[in-house]
Design an enzyme around this catalytic site. Structure first.
Site, mmCIF file in Angstrom:
data_model
loop_
_atom_site.group_PDB
_atom_site.id
_atom_site.type_symbol
_atom_site.label_atom_id
_atom_site.label_comp_id
_atom_site.label_asym_id
_atom_site.label_seq_id
_atom_site.Cartn_x
_atom_site.Cartn_y
_atom_site.Cartn_z
ATOM 1 N N ASP A 1 2.762 5.369 -6.653
ATOM 2 C CA ASP A 1 4.011 5.254 -5.885
ATOM 3 C C ASP A 1 5.257 5.137 -6.746
ATOM 4 O OD1 ASP A 1 2.006 3.417 -3.669
ATOM 5 O OD2 ASP A 1 2.986 5.326 -3.217
ATOM 6 N N HIS B 1 0.866 -1.190 0.000
ATOM 7 C CA HIS B 1 0.000 0.000 0.000
ATOM 8 C C HIS B 1 0.902 1.239 0.000
ATOM 9 C CE1 HIS B 1 -3.476 2.439 0.544
ATOM 10 N NE2 HIS B 1 -3.850 2.119 1.769
ATOM 11 N N HIS C 1 -2.321 -2.155 -9.815
ATOM 12 C CA HIS C 1 -3.312 -1.519 -8.951
ATOM 13 C C HIS C 1 -4.586 -2.357 -8.985
ATOM 14 C CE1 HIS C 1 -5.858 1.580 -7.144
ATOM 15 N NE2 HIS C 1 -4.744 2.130 -6.750
HETATM 16 C C1 SDX Z 1 -1.432 2.132 -3.381
HETATM 17 O O1 SDX Z 1 -6.185 0.736 -3.416
HETATM 18 C C2 SDX Z 1 -5.698 1.914 -3.644
HETATM 19 O O2 SDX Z 1 -6.349 2.783 -4.124
HETATM 20 C C3 SDX Z 1 -4.233 2.089 -3.185
HETATM 21 C C4 SDX Z 1 -3.589 3.415 -3.545
HETATM 22 C C5 SDX Z 1 -4.245 4.565 -2.816
HETATM 23 O O3 SDX Z 1 -4.144 5.695 -3.318
HETATM 24 O O4 SDX Z 1 -4.747 4.346 -1.674
HETATM 25 O O5 SDX Z 1 -3.676 3.634 -4.941
HETATM 26 C C6 SDX Z 1 -2.126 3.434 -3.126
HETATM 27 O O6 SDX Z 1 -1.415 1.302 -2.516
HETATM 28 C C7 SDX Z 1 -0.853 1.884 -4.756
HETATM 29 C C8 SDX Z 1 -0.282 0.432 -4.892
HETATM 30 C C9 SDX Z 1 1.141 0.445 -4.267
HETATM 31 N N1 SDX Z 1 1.655 -0.937 -4.195
HETATM 32 C C10 SDX Z 1 2.619 -1.367 -5.014
HETATM 33 O O7 SDX Z 1 3.085 -0.701 -5.947
HETATM 34 C C11 SDX Z 1 3.117 -2.776 -4.704
HETATM 35 C C12 SDX Z 1 3.258 -3.575 -6.012
HETATM 36 N N2 SDX Z 1 1.903 -3.785 -6.586
HETATM 37 C C13 SDX Z 1 1.191 -4.900 -6.096
HETATM 38 O O8 SDX Z 1 1.631 -5.749 -5.165
HETATM 39 C C14 SDX Z 1 -0.227 -5.047 -6.632
HETATM 40 O O9 SDX Z 1 -0.282 -4.618 -7.938
HETATM 41 C C15 SDX Z 1 -1.285 -4.376 -5.811
HETATM 42 C C16 SDX Z 1 -1.181 -4.745 -4.365
HETATM 43 C C17 SDX Z 1 -1.185 -2.899 -5.940
HETATM 44 C C18 SDX Z 1 -2.652 -4.812 -6.342
HETATM 45 O O10 SDX Z 1 -2.724 -6.150 -6.111
HETATM 46 P P1 SDX Z 1 -4.007 -7.019 -6.559
HETATM 47 O O11 SDX Z 1 -5.037 -6.176 -7.186
HETATM 48 O O12 SDX Z 1 -4.401 -7.864 -5.413
HETATM 49 O O13 SDX Z 1 -3.425 -7.875 -7.727
HETATM 50 P P2 SDX Z 1 -2.801 -9.294 -7.509
HETATM 51 O O14 SDX Z 1 -1.792 -9.246 -6.397
HETATM 52 O O15 SDX Z 1 -3.915 -10.269 -7.421
HETATM 53 O O16 SDX Z 1 -2.004 -9.481 -8.880
HETATM 54 C C19 SDX Z 1 -2.685 -9.907 -10.052
HETATM 55 C C20 SDX Z 1 -1.589 -10.478 -10.919
HETATM 56 C C21 SDX Z 1 -0.741 -11.526 -10.188
HETATM 57 O O17 SDX Z 1 -0.172 -12.361 -11.174
HETATM 58 P P3 SDX Z 1 -0.809 -13.869 -11.346
HETATM 59 O O18 SDX Z 1 -0.882 -14.456 -9.948
HETATM 60 O O19 SDX Z 1 -2.180 -13.618 -11.938
HETATM 61 O O20 SDX Z 1 0.146 -14.560 -12.241
HETATM 62 O O21 SDX Z 1 -0.659 -9.439 -11.267
HETATM 63 C C22 SDX Z 1 0.609 -9.729 -10.692
HETATM 64 C C23 SDX Z 1 0.391 -10.747 -9.594
HETATM 65 O O22 SDX Z 1 1.550 -11.527 -9.414
HETATM 66 N N3 SDX Z 1 1.113 -8.468 -10.159
HETATM 67 C C24 SDX Z 1 2.372 -8.085 -10.238
HETATM 68 C C25 SDX Z 1 2.392 -6.818 -9.644
HETATM 69 N N4 SDX Z 1 1.185 -6.486 -9.235
HETATM 70 C C26 SDX Z 1 0.376 -7.517 -9.545
HETATM 71 N N5 SDX Z 1 3.457 -8.682 -10.746
HETATM 72 C C27 SDX Z 1 4.609 -7.991 -10.665
HETATM 73 N N6 SDX Z 1 4.730 -6.758 -10.119
HETATM 74 C C28 SDX Z 1 3.640 -6.142 -9.598
HETATM 75 N N7 SDX Z 1 3.747 -4.951 -9.060
#
Ligand code: SDX
Length: 434
Positions: free
Chosen positions: A368, A273, A312
């Site tokens: 971010d 997050h 996201h």
């Molecule tokens: C914020 O919710 C909000 O609005 C949050 C926010 C706000 O203003 O409050 O926007 C702020 O938290 C932004 C996000 C910051 N976090 C990161 O940058 C961390 C890296 N990103 C993730 O871990 C991920 O993308 C999330 C947590 C942001 C979202 O996760 P989801 O929606 O639960 O997606 P998921 O984990 O189910 O991923 C779906 C697929 C997976 O692959 P498969 O299992 O289908 O093979 O996408 C892949 C994940 O492995 N994936 C990524 C990835 N994010 C998702 N793979 C590599 N790098 C990534 N960053």
């Protein structure tokens, strides 16, 4: 049979276990989970419950604060596009908009700024428990504790049913958050605490409390002051993200807003997050050079790590905030000099946006991805990046908390579960156990 619902505004469910059919009303494109409870095998059946871990497809509230269209990359606060607010507004004005629902008049804005400004000071005792933290204590850990500690200095905050009392706590938290953040930073680097300078703007005062040394008065660089103010606007709210969901949940027990906000800060601390902006910088530093970018992307595609600052839950397109932040970076780097890690970030983005792994999963840079580069160039240490996110998010948390309290549909949050534990069994005395 549902009364008065037009045929097309209902869902007809057929339970093949019993052959019974049910007409479930559709409201705002959703069905009420409670309408599923009528689906039973027999009269002893509790009734059907919906199952949605992490709320992937569950609306927990009605809200008029922020609108996001994840496919189109649209973000609006109270109907105003984020691009227009970033261009024309200020953080304190956006805070007013989020909390009151309308842009303030000149008079309302003047009173609002006065109210916030007169609440930037902290009780002197807070410095005592700030001093109790180790020098290398993470400022987010300090912030969770000190925000919660505010509830002990303002016991009146418990009067959550009194609108005037709620407003007082809201301006207290908006006013004091930068002071708490700056105190945590100054403590970590062994520098004397700097008191608020109420002649300065909200963002200018924060820079003064952070970076003032022996000069009589700190004069913030206007470009950096404006850049920080826009960054705070971009972080001000984001509908039902994890930390907002938490402040609504904690607030639903009718605890004071400082205790509820402490839980939101703790949630934001997480690397998935608000903690992601710090992890992005660590990731860029680990990559070290453009030559290593391709190898890093390969390790991400193998699932060995995540590309921090990418992806996201809602945006399946470029995060509109990331676009604005990229432009802010150029202005800041004109003053501070270019952050060498920017080239690695741009190369990461260029490669990732063309790789099937990211395209198929609709992974784009989020809020971010670039913020850390700007914060670092402005002189903030990495550990403070999520704290900057928290300062920005306070008005959104407060607006969402108050909207929850005023929502007659809301009550204490208490989800159901699917029990997967052992069936009932008899207690075994200690001497009888294997
Ligand atoms: C914020 O919710 C909000 O609005 C949050 C926010 C706000 O203003 O409050 O926007 C702020 O938290 C932004 C996000 C910051 N976090 C990161 O940058 C961390 C890296 N990103 C993730 O871990 C991920 O993308 C999330 C947590 C942001 C979202 O996760 P989801 O929606 O639960 O997606 P998921 O984990 O189910 O991923 C779906 C697929 C997976 O692959 P498969 O299992 O289908 O093979 O996408 C892949 C994940 O492995 N994936 C990524 C990835 N994010 C998702 N793979 C590599 N790098 C990534 N960053």
């Amino acid at each position: 049979m549902v009364k008065n619902a037009k045929k097309e505004e209902t869902l007809t469910l057929i339970d093949n276990r019993t052959g019974r059919s049910y007409e479930i009303p559709i409201q705002s494109g959703t069905l009420r989970a409670m309408d599923l409870r009528q689906v039973k095998i027999d009269e002893s059946d509790f009734g059907m419950v919906s199952y949605d871990p992490a709320f992937l497809n569950t609306a927990t509230c009605r809200s008029a604060i922020t609108f996001i269209d994840g496919d189109k990359g649209i973000l609006q606060y109270r109907g105003y596009p984020i691009e227009e607010l970033a261009e024309n507004s200020t953080f304190v004005e956006v805070a007013y908009l989020l909390i009151h629902g309308e842009l303030p008049s000149k008079f309302q804005l003047r009173v609002w700024i006065q109210d916030i400004t007169q609440h930037t000071m902290l009780h002197e005792n807070i410095k005592k428990f700030m001093d109790g933290f180790h020098h290398d204590a993470h400022p987010m850990g300090i912030l969770v504790s000190t925000v919660s500690g505010l509830s002990t200095f303002y016991p009146d905050a418990k009067n959550i049913d009194d609108p005037a009392c709620r407003r007082l706590q809201v301006v207290r938290l908006i006013g004091k958050m930068p002071t708490l953040a700056a105190l945590a930073y100054r403590h970590s680097v062994g520098k004397p605490y700097v008191y608020p300078d109420n002649d300065l703007s909200y963002s200018g005062n924060f820079l003064s409390m952070m970076f003032k040394m022996v000069e009589r008065k700190y004069n913030p660089n206007p470009i950096l002051e404006k850049a920080l103010d826009v960054l705070l606007i971009l972080h001000a709210d984001h509908e039902q993200n994890a930390s907002t969901n938490v402040i609504r949940c904690i607030g639903s027990s009718h605890v004071d807003p400082f205790s509820a906000a402490a839980g939101a800060v703790a949630t934001l601390y997480g690397p998935l997050h608000g903690g992601a902006n710090e992890q992005v910088l660590r990731m860029l530093a680990e990559i070290g050079s453009i030559d290593n970018v391709k190898g890093y992307i390969d390790s991400v595609k193998k699932g060995e790590r995540r590309l921090m600052g990418f992806g996201h839950r809602v945006y399946r397109n470029y995060d509109p905030r990331a676009k604005i932040i990229k432009r802010i970076a150029e202005h800041v780097f004109e003053v501070t000099g270019r952050n060498p890690l920017l080239d690695i970030a741009l190369e990461l983005e260029k490669i990732a946006l063309n790789e099937d792994y990211f395209v198929q999963r609709k992974l784009y840079p989020n809020v971010d991805f670039y913020t850390g580069l700007i914060y670092q160039a402005m002189g903030f240490p990495m550990e403070l990046f999520p704290v900057l996110f928290a300062i920005g998010r306070v008005p959104g948390w407060m607006a969402q908390w108050e909207e929850m309290l005023k929502d007659s549909e809301q009550k204490i949050a208490r989800p159901r579960q699917i029990y997967t534990g052992p069936v009932v069994r008899k207690y075994i005395p200690l001497d009888k156990r294997a």
